[in-house]
Design an enzyme around this catalytic site. Sequence first.
Site, PDB file in Angstrom:
ATOM      1  N   LYS A  93       0.817  -1.220   0.000  1.00  0.00           N
ATOM      2  CA  LYS A  93       0.000   0.000   0.000  1.00  0.00           C
ATOM      3  C   LYS A  93       0.852   1.273   0.000  1.00  0.00           C
ATOM      4  O   LYS A  93       0.428   2.307  -0.489  1.00  0.00           O
ATOM      5  CB  LYS A  93      -0.950  -0.002   1.189  1.00  0.00           C
ATOM      6  CG  LYS A  93      -2.131  -0.955   0.985  1.00  0.00           C
ATOM      7  CD  LYS A  93      -3.202  -0.732   2.012  1.00  0.00           C
ATOM      8  CE  LYS A  93      -4.483  -1.442   1.623  1.00  0.00           C
ATOM      9  NZ  LYS A  93      -4.341  -2.917   1.739  1.00  0.00           N
ATOM     10  N   GLU A 115     -10.581   6.690   2.436  1.00  0.00           N
ATOM     11  CA  GLU A 115     -11.543   5.754   3.005  1.00  0.00           C
ATOM     12  C   GLU A 115     -10.760   4.535   3.472  1.00  0.00           C
ATOM     13  O   GLU A 115      -9.687   4.233   2.938  1.00  0.00           O
ATOM     14  CB  GLU A 115     -12.553   5.314   1.945  1.00  0.00           C
ATOM     15  CG  GLU A 115     -12.074   4.200   0.989  1.00  0.00           C
ATOM     16  CD  GLU A 115     -10.863   4.546   0.122  1.00  0.00           C
ATOM     17  OE1 GLU A 115     -10.634   5.745  -0.121  1.00  0.00           O
ATOM     18  OE2 GLU A 115     -10.156   3.608  -0.301  1.00  0.00           O
ATOM     19  N   SER A 377       1.673  -9.806  -0.707  1.00  0.00           N
ATOM     20  CA  SER A 377       1.307  -8.387  -0.617  1.00  0.00           C
ATOM     21  C   SER A 377       1.565  -7.758   0.744  1.00  0.00           C
ATOM     22  O   SER A 377       1.765  -6.554   0.841  1.00  0.00           O
ATOM     23  CB  SER A 377      -0.165  -8.204  -1.005  1.00  0.00           C
ATOM     24  OG  SER A 377      -0.999  -9.036  -0.210  1.00  0.00           O
TER      25      SER A 377
HETATM   26  C1  LIG Z   1      -5.223  -3.916   1.285  1.00  0.00           C
HETATM   27  C2  LIG Z   1      -4.514  -5.175   1.074  1.00  0.00           C
HETATM   28  C3  LIG Z   1      -4.861  -6.038   0.019  1.00  0.00           C
HETATM   29  C4  LIG Z   1      -6.038  -5.804  -0.886  1.00  0.00           C
HETATM   30  O1  LIG Z   1      -5.944  -4.716  -1.733  1.00  0.00           O
HETATM   31  P1  LIG Z   1      -5.650  -4.825  -3.300  1.00  0.00           P
HETATM   32  O2  LIG Z   1      -5.998  -3.478  -3.803  1.00  0.00           O
HETATM   33  O3  LIG Z   1      -6.526  -5.893  -3.851  1.00  0.00           O
HETATM   34  O4  LIG Z   1      -4.223  -5.147  -3.452  1.00  0.00           O
HETATM   35  C5  LIG Z   1      -4.106  -7.183  -0.157  1.00  0.00           C
HETATM   36  N1  LIG Z   1      -3.075  -7.484   0.673  1.00  0.00           N
HETATM   37  C6  LIG Z   1      -2.718  -6.680   1.691  1.00  0.00           C
HETATM   38  C7  LIG Z   1      -1.582  -7.084   2.558  1.00  0.00           C
HETATM   39  C8  LIG Z   1      -3.430  -5.505   1.916  1.00  0.00           C
HETATM   40  O5  LIG Z   1      -3.072  -4.714   2.938  1.00  0.00           O
END
Ligand SMILES: *Cc1c(COP(=O)(O)O)cnc(C)c1O
Length: 393
Positions: A93, A115, A377
């Site tokens: 993020k 948001e 992620s």
């Molecule tokens: C917010 C988040 C997501 C989901 O958001 P995407 O826009 O689909 O990437 C996925 N993994 C983590 C670790 C997140 O914090």
Amino acid sequence: MSAEIMGDPGPTGRFGQFGGRFVPESLVPACIELEEAFRSAWADPAFHAELDGILRSYGGRPTPVTVCGRLSEELGVRVFLKREDLAHTGSHKLNNVVGQGLLARRMGKRRLIAETGAGQHGVATATAAALFGMDCVVYMGEVDTHRQELNVFRMELLGAEVRSVSSGSRTLKDAVNEALRDWVATVADTHYCLGSVMGPHPYPWMVREFQRVIGEEAREQCRELLHGDDPTVVVACAGGGSNAAGIFAGFADTTASTLVAVEAAGGAAMTTGIPGILHGMRSALMQDEEGQILEARSISAGLDYPGIGPEHAHLGELGRARYESAEDKQVLEAFQRLARAEGIIPALESAHAIAWVIANAGTAALPAGSTVLVNLSGRGDKDVAQVRDVLRA
Ligand SMILES: *Cc1c(COP(=O)(O)O)cnc(C)c1O
């Protein structure tokens, strides 16, 4: 419309039949101002130099690709992880909020609004606001402020004001509506820092471009590890779809790699949704027969969005990417399995991608001996207490 996959969608912001800019008249100038500012910044080497410098010295980029020795042996496929969990604040993020924060500063704005559902994007935006010395207001559904108390406190520590939203279902989609309402009234000095590849044009395109760094780094890193080859499959979890779009963008020009996005089974806009309009975009949405938006609900609050970014709806329709889902039970197993096999505790969101790999290793989708690149992620520290409660229940 551009024929190029994951290119510039042009002034209409359309990805095939999806995307667009479905906003009240009063927000059209703000969207156009933002699109023009982004277009000019993205063509400016000085903007890239500054962004890259911050992502390196503050954000911890480039993040490494880790070869999973033990998990690969157990599954019979080679598993590579792109380690976004090692970026500052613990997920991908940061790439987006640093990009938008820098752009907002260039536009002369002094206030960021956002948001948030699970709280992670709110924390990221509050981080960027602190870094750039801006005011920050984060809209959060009242239900979510109770579910994610610790993140409310994190945002406050970082100097942000959290506004609890008590309309509608008092969750994420209501928080988005409230943030859009704020923006209409304050656009002269405020930038709306949207958290994923969704919303009105230019957000889906701009956020994908800010996340493209994941895919570009990973492509290079894989080529080095695979002596010039690309991985067989690239897989990422998808809520709004930004980490998936970011890693896919690095592989868009090759068909050597199959692209797979994994949604939560309780938030599977691609497999259960139908086209509709929400939050300024036309995309695949979970709705009932009357067109009422359904509430997404899974073990992973970060994936609980009833829609997905419009470019994903388009890539799915083209067959260029595959969209799958994972059940909570598989996700919990994947969470524990990666921890034990590799010493890496993944975010519950990222565990959806791992769950898909575990379920498909050795099948036609992921043949024995092939290589799969997983976008990890985020890190799972934020989820440890929740997983403990579920496993002990
Ligand atoms: C917010 C988040 C997501 C989901 O958001 P995407 O826009 O689909 O990437 C996925 N993994 C983590 C670790 C997140 O914090």
